[in-house]
Design an enzyme around this catalytic site. Structure first.
Site, PDB file in Angstrom:
ATOM      1  N   HIS A 188      -6.244  81.316   1.800  1.00  0.00           N
ATOM      2  CA  HIS A 188      -5.216  80.454   1.221  1.00  0.00           C
ATOM      3  C   HIS A 188      -4.661  81.038  -0.078  1.00  0.00           C
ATOM      4  O   HIS A 188      -3.515  80.830  -0.416  1.00  0.00           O
ATOM      5  CB  HIS A 188      -5.744  79.028   1.005  1.00  0.00           C
ATOM      6  CG  HIS A 188      -6.894  78.934   0.063  1.00  0.00           C
ATOM      7  ND1 HIS A 188      -8.198  79.085   0.462  1.00  0.00           N
ATOM      8  CD2 HIS A 188      -6.940  78.732  -1.268  1.00  0.00           C
ATOM      9  CE1 HIS A 188      -8.984  78.963  -0.593  1.00  0.00           C
ATOM     10  NE2 HIS A 188      -8.251  78.740  -1.642  1.00  0.00           N
ATOM     11  N   ARG A 295       2.626  73.613  12.632  1.00  0.00           N
ATOM     12  CA  ARG A 295       1.191  73.270  12.674  1.00  0.00           C
ATOM     13  C   ARG A 295       1.057  71.786  12.338  1.00  0.00           C
ATOM     14  O   ARG A 295       0.960  71.419  11.165  1.00  0.00           O
ATOM     15  CB  ARG A 295       0.415  74.105  11.664  1.00  0.00           C
ATOM     16  CG  ARG A 295       0.353  75.593  11.980  1.00  0.00           C
ATOM     17  CD  ARG A 295      -0.441  76.312  10.895  1.00  0.00           C
ATOM     18  NE  ARG A 295      -0.919  77.609  11.307  1.00  0.00           N
ATOM     19  CZ  ARG A 295      -0.443  78.763  10.830  1.00  0.00           C
ATOM     20  NH1 ARG A 295       0.539  78.757   9.950  1.00  0.00           N
ATOM     21  NH2 ARG A 295      -0.951  79.902  11.253  1.00  0.00           N
ATOM     22  N   ARG A 331       3.427  72.476  17.868  1.00  0.00           N
ATOM     23  CA  ARG A 331       2.105  72.734  18.450  1.00  0.00           C
ATOM     24  C   ARG A 331       1.308  71.438  18.430  1.00  0.00           C
ATOM     25  O   ARG A 331       1.243  70.781  17.384  1.00  0.00           O
ATOM     26  CB  ARG A 331       1.386  73.819  17.647  1.00  0.00           C
ATOM     27  CG  ARG A 331       0.017  74.152  18.220  1.00  0.00           C
ATOM     28  CD  ARG A 331      -0.631  75.295  17.480  1.00  0.00           C
ATOM     29  NE  ARG A 331      -1.095  74.907  16.152  1.00  0.00           N
ATOM     30  CZ  ARG A 331      -1.696  75.744  15.300  1.00  0.00           C
ATOM     31  NH1 ARG A 331      -1.889  77.007  15.643  1.00  0.00           N
ATOM     32  NH2 ARG A 331      -2.084  75.335  14.115  1.00  0.00           N
ATOM     33  N   GLU A 430      -4.730  82.747  22.354  1.00  0.00           N
ATOM     34  CA  GLU A 430      -5.537  83.091  21.176  1.00  0.00           C
ATOM     35  C   GLU A 430      -7.029  83.163  21.474  1.00  0.00           C
ATOM     36  O   GLU A 430      -7.851  83.209  20.571  1.00  0.00           O
ATOM     37  CB  GLU A 430      -5.260  82.102  20.024  1.00  0.00           C
ATOM     38  CG  GLU A 430      -5.428  80.637  20.372  1.00  0.00           C
ATOM     39  CD  GLU A 430      -4.994  79.701  19.246  1.00  0.00           C
ATOM     40  OE1 GLU A 430      -4.908  80.122  18.092  1.00  0.00           O
ATOM     41  OE2 GLU A 430      -4.747  78.517  19.550  1.00  0.00           O
ATOM     42  N   ASN A 453      -4.171  85.384  14.806  1.00  0.00           N
ATOM     43  CA  ASN A 453      -5.207  85.058  13.807  1.00  0.00           C
ATOM     44  C   ASN A 453      -6.520  84.712  14.494  1.00  0.00           C
ATOM     45  O   ASN A 453      -7.588  85.212  14.138  1.00  0.00           O
ATOM     46  CB  ASN A 453      -4.782  83.877  12.935  1.00  0.00           C
ATOM     47  CG  ASN A 453      -3.466  84.117  12.244  1.00  0.00           C
ATOM     48  OD1 ASN A 453      -3.017  85.250  12.162  1.00  0.00           O
ATOM     49  ND2 ASN A 453      -2.831  83.068  11.761  1.00  0.00           N
ATOM     50  N   ASP A 454      -6.441  83.835  15.473  1.00  0.00           N
ATOM     51  CA  ASP A 454      -7.652  83.468  16.203  1.00  0.00           C
ATOM     52  C   ASP A 454      -8.027  84.530  17.227  1.00  0.00           C
ATOM     53  O   ASP A 454      -9.211  84.788  17.454  1.00  0.00           O
ATOM     54  CB  ASP A 454      -7.465  82.118  16.905  1.00  0.00           C
ATOM     55  CG  ASP A 454      -7.775  80.971  15.964  1.00  0.00           C
ATOM     56  OD1 ASP A 454      -8.827  81.031  15.307  1.00  0.00           O
ATOM     57  OD2 ASP A 454      -6.964  80.041  15.867  1.00  0.00           O
ATOM     58  N   ARG A 464     -12.859  84.529  10.957  1.00  0.00           N
ATOM     59  CA  ARG A 464     -11.681  84.835  10.129  1.00  0.00           C
ATOM     60  C   ARG A 464     -11.775  84.248   8.723  1.00  0.00           C
ATOM     61  O   ARG A 464     -10.973  84.571   7.849  1.00  0.00           O
ATOM     62  CB  ARG A 464     -10.395  84.357  10.827  1.00  0.00           C
ATOM     63  CG  ARG A 464     -10.273  82.861  10.954  1.00  0.00           C
ATOM     64  CD  ARG A 464      -9.106  82.469  11.851  1.00  0.00           C
ATOM     65  NE  ARG A 464      -7.952  82.004  11.113  1.00  0.00           N
ATOM     66  CZ  ARG A 464      -6.964  81.294  11.654  1.00  0.00           C
ATOM     67  NH1 ARG A 464      -6.972  80.997  12.936  1.00  0.00           N
ATOM     68  NH2 ARG A 464      -5.959  80.904  10.926  1.00  0.00           N
ATOM     69  N   CYS A 501       2.889  84.326  17.042  1.00  0.00           N
ATOM     70  CA  CYS A 501       2.963  83.382  15.913  1.00  0.00           C
ATOM     71  C   CYS A 501       1.825  83.593  14.915  1.00  0.00           C
ATOM     72  O   CYS A 501       1.734  82.886  13.920  1.00  0.00           O
ATOM     73  CB  CYS A 501       2.992  81.941  16.392  1.00  0.00           C
ATOM     74  SG  CYS A 501       1.535  81.455  17.324  1.00  0.00           S
TER      75      CYS A 501
HETATM   76  C1  PEP Z   1      -3.225  81.885  15.228  1.00  0.00           C
HETATM   77  O1  PEP Z   1      -4.381  81.593  15.532  1.00  0.00           O
HETATM   78  O2  PEP Z   1      -2.787  83.040  15.226  1.00  0.00           O
HETATM   79  C2  PEP Z   1      -2.265  80.842  14.825  1.00  0.00           C
HETATM   80  C3  PEP Z   1      -0.996  81.087  14.711  1.00  0.00           C
HETATM   81  O3  PEP Z   1      -2.723  79.614  14.537  1.00  0.00           O
HETATM   82  P1  PEP Z   1      -3.662  79.179  13.314  1.00  0.00           P
HETATM   83  O4  PEP Z   1      -3.589  80.245  12.275  1.00  0.00           O
HETATM   84  O5  PEP Z   1      -3.094  77.873  12.890  1.00  0.00           O
HETATM   85  O6  PEP Z   1      -4.999  79.052  13.969  1.00  0.00           O
HETATM   86 MG    MG Z   2      -4.956  79.596  16.052  1.00  0.00          MG
END
Ligand code: PEP
Ligand code: MG
Length: 578
Positions: A188, A295, A331, A430, A453-454, A464, A501
């Site tokens: 963050h 989100r 989402r 993801e 990200n996931d 992560r 995304c």
């Molecule tokens: C991801 O996982 O890449 C994603 C876009 O969602 P979040 O970061 O909200 O898990």
């Molecule tokens: Mg995610």
């Protein structure tokens, strides 16, 4: 020279300001029987004062960083916490001790509990609790809150960490740069620094012991360097670099109105990831062509209970109308793991990242899921709204979600509630199983969006959120590139659109590779990243991109890939990668 993780681009040069986060000196005092009620009143006043201060900070922050102002609500809730407040009052009464000492003991007791909790999210709350108690004690002692808002001249902020409250107090015009000991690429801290446009480097070991307040310091948020007390020569070098970077950023903003088109006329839609609809009004200034990821969980995180269908509908409708005719991809709820609403207090899962999150939580609570689906469908009448399901790990989940959606549609039809019957449905890819079975998932949806990200976390088995394994969280690991290739190939065969995304979509270093995967439709990212990615696309050619991607996919190690990427991107776009 100190090295860390660059999280917000730019160069800043200024005077270091070490943020004091040292412990307060508290003395134990024994009270006379007649003083106890007075002491409890003094304690209650300090609690109320702290709550008020938090709400004031929140007001200051509104419109700047909504997701962080939501965290302040969570802090306020901590001040209503039974263990903390009642335990302290009981201690004052029974042990006849002063409030400062009593709350410190209550805090220590709570902190011990945290040590035994095997839940990353709750463990993260430990710092929050300490911070909140720190605020109460300062009020008891009559100390000023010494927030960042008190900084009166331009400084470079050096600190172990920054709490969301600290971040909200940042006087933007006085903070030139930021460097911290903790934090990772997707932390963050980084997202916040980048949102405020403050050059930032995080994850520098023992930083606060190597810099003193008043030292001259350089923050290089491009290459992740922090240079205290630079030589004259280094200073001159960075001053030139700083001017060049500013010039470059001004140039980037000139292309805001133009779409992202490659030299051979391949168009990519660049969209924004948002967490609050208040962000929509600023999206145009970055050239975003819609919202590729809304989100929605932050609506739940800021609430004391599950939001009603009406609340959700009004929020989604407003968003759809404001962004129209551009699309918005909503989402469905992705709470769980790092995002737990305060009203869902207990989370007993040993492995929340592998637990009841995303679509699993929605399918396990069909009533709640239907409320959200109905709200999205109703909003779809007012703009270009699409639905996207998170954390899909089995095609069966998509089938189940779609059948619930059909049921909701039927009911709405019967009641003659207007909605867009052709609303597009998407799935976030993801999880590793979603990659492997992306061919099946693609049959059930109109589009897919890769949540890198996931995906990186699950493919590489690297949390992560965990700084200790941050070095293993490697977006350019061959396994990630191969997974992306597999999804793109399946989508091409299915004739469906692919979007990204996750953070990787907003990393200009990845742009040419993603183009080379051939059927990229759109990229959704932190809006600040859009101008840079657009510039790279504008100078790229699909033929070259395909060749480049093929070469990259043939490399063996993450190290080789990183070297190749950096060298080749520098060669091709010398002004964009310095
Ligand atoms: C991801 O996982 O890449 C994603 C876009 O969602 P979040 O970061 O909200 O898990
Ligand atoms: Mg995610």
């Amino acid at each position: 020279m100190l090295t860390g993780i660059p999280v917000s681009k730019g160069i800043s040069i200024g005077e270091a300001h070490i943020l004091d986060r040292s412990k307060l000196c508290i003395l134990k005092q024994t009270l006379g029987a007649s003083d106890i009620d007075k002491e409890i009143t003094r304690f209650r006043i300090a609690i109320e004062q702290t709550k008020k201060q938090m709400q004031e900070t929140k007001k200051k922050a509104s419109g700047v960083a909504d997701k962080y102002s939501i965290i302040l609500d969570t802090y306020t809730l901590l001040l209503d916490d039974d263990i903390l407040v009642n335990d302290t009052i009981t201690k004052i009464r029974n042990e006849k001790i002063n409030a400062e000492w009593a709350i410190t003991e209550s805090l220590n007791k709570s902190l011990l509990l945290f040590d035994n909790i095997n839940d990353d999210y709750l463990k993260g709350k430990k710092d929050d609790l300490e911070l909140v108690v720190h605020g109460v004690i300062k009020n008891l002692l009559g100390h000023s809150q010494n927030t960042l808002a008190d900084i009166q001249k331009p400084v470079v902020l050096i600190t172990h960490t920054l709490s969301p409250t600290d971040m909200l107090s940042i006087p933007r015009k006085h903070v030139l740069g930021l460097a911290t000991e903790v934090g990772g690429k997707t932390s963050h801290l980084g997202i916040f620094a980048s949102a405020l446009g403050i050059p930032g480097v995080v994850g520098i070991n023992s930083l606060t012991t190597k810099v003193n307040t008043g030292d001259q310091i350089i923050i290089d948020g491009i290459n992740g360097k922090v240079i205290p007390n630079p030589t004259k020569k280094t200073l001159e070098h960075y001053k030139t670099k700083q001017l060049e970077h500013k010039k470059y950023e001004r140039k980037l903003l000139k292309n805001i109105e133009r779409p992202a088109i490659t030299l051979d006329n391949y168009r990519i839609r660049l969209m924004a990831n948002i967490e609050s609809i208040n962000e929509i009004k600023t999206l145009k200034s970055f050239g975003a062509e819609g919202v590729g990821l809304y989100r929605t969980e932050f609506l739940y995180l800021s609430s004391q209970s599950f939001p009603s269908e009406r609340d959700l509908y009004e929020n989604f409708k407003k968003a759809a109308q404001e962004i129209a005719p551009q699309p918005i991809i909503i989402r469905t709820l992705d709470i769980g793991m790092d995002k737990q609403p305060a009203f869902l207090k207990k989370n007993d899962e040993d492995n929340p990242a592998l637990g009841l999150r995303g679509i699993r939580m929605s399918l396990a609570n069909p009533e709640l899921f239907s409320i959200q689906l109905r709200a999205i469908l109703r909003a779809s009448f007012y703009g270009n709204v699409k639905i996207m399901y998170p954390m899909i790990s089995d095609v069966q989940e998509v089938i189940q979600a779609n059948s619930l959606l059909d049921k909701v549609k039927e009911e709405m039809k019967e009641k003659q509630i207007p909605y867009n019957d052709d609303i597009e449905i998407g799935a976030v890819i993801e999880t590793p199983s979603a990659v492997i079975c992306s061919d099946q998932i693609l049959k059930e949806v109109d589009f897919i969006s890769i949540g890198t990200n996931d995906l990186i976390q699950y493919i590489l088995a690297v949390d992560r959120m965990n700084e200790q394994v941050a070095h293993l969280y490697q977006p350019y690991n061959p396994a990630i590139l191969k997974a992306l290739k597999q999804v793109f190939d399946n989508a091409r065969l299915a004739g469906k659109k692919v979007s990204i995304c996750g953070e990787l979509g907003g990393d200009p270093l990845a742009t040419l590779f993603l183009l080379g995967l051939s059927n990229l439709d759109s990229l959704s990212m932190d809006p600040h990243a859009i101008p840079h990615v657009k510039k790279i696309i504008g100078q790229s050619d699909m033929k070259d991109a395909k060749k480049f991607t093929e070469q990259l996919l043939n490399l063996n190690t993450t190290n080789e890939i990183n070297c190749f990427l950096n060298d080749e991107m520098r060669k091709r776009y010398p002004l964009d990668f310095q």
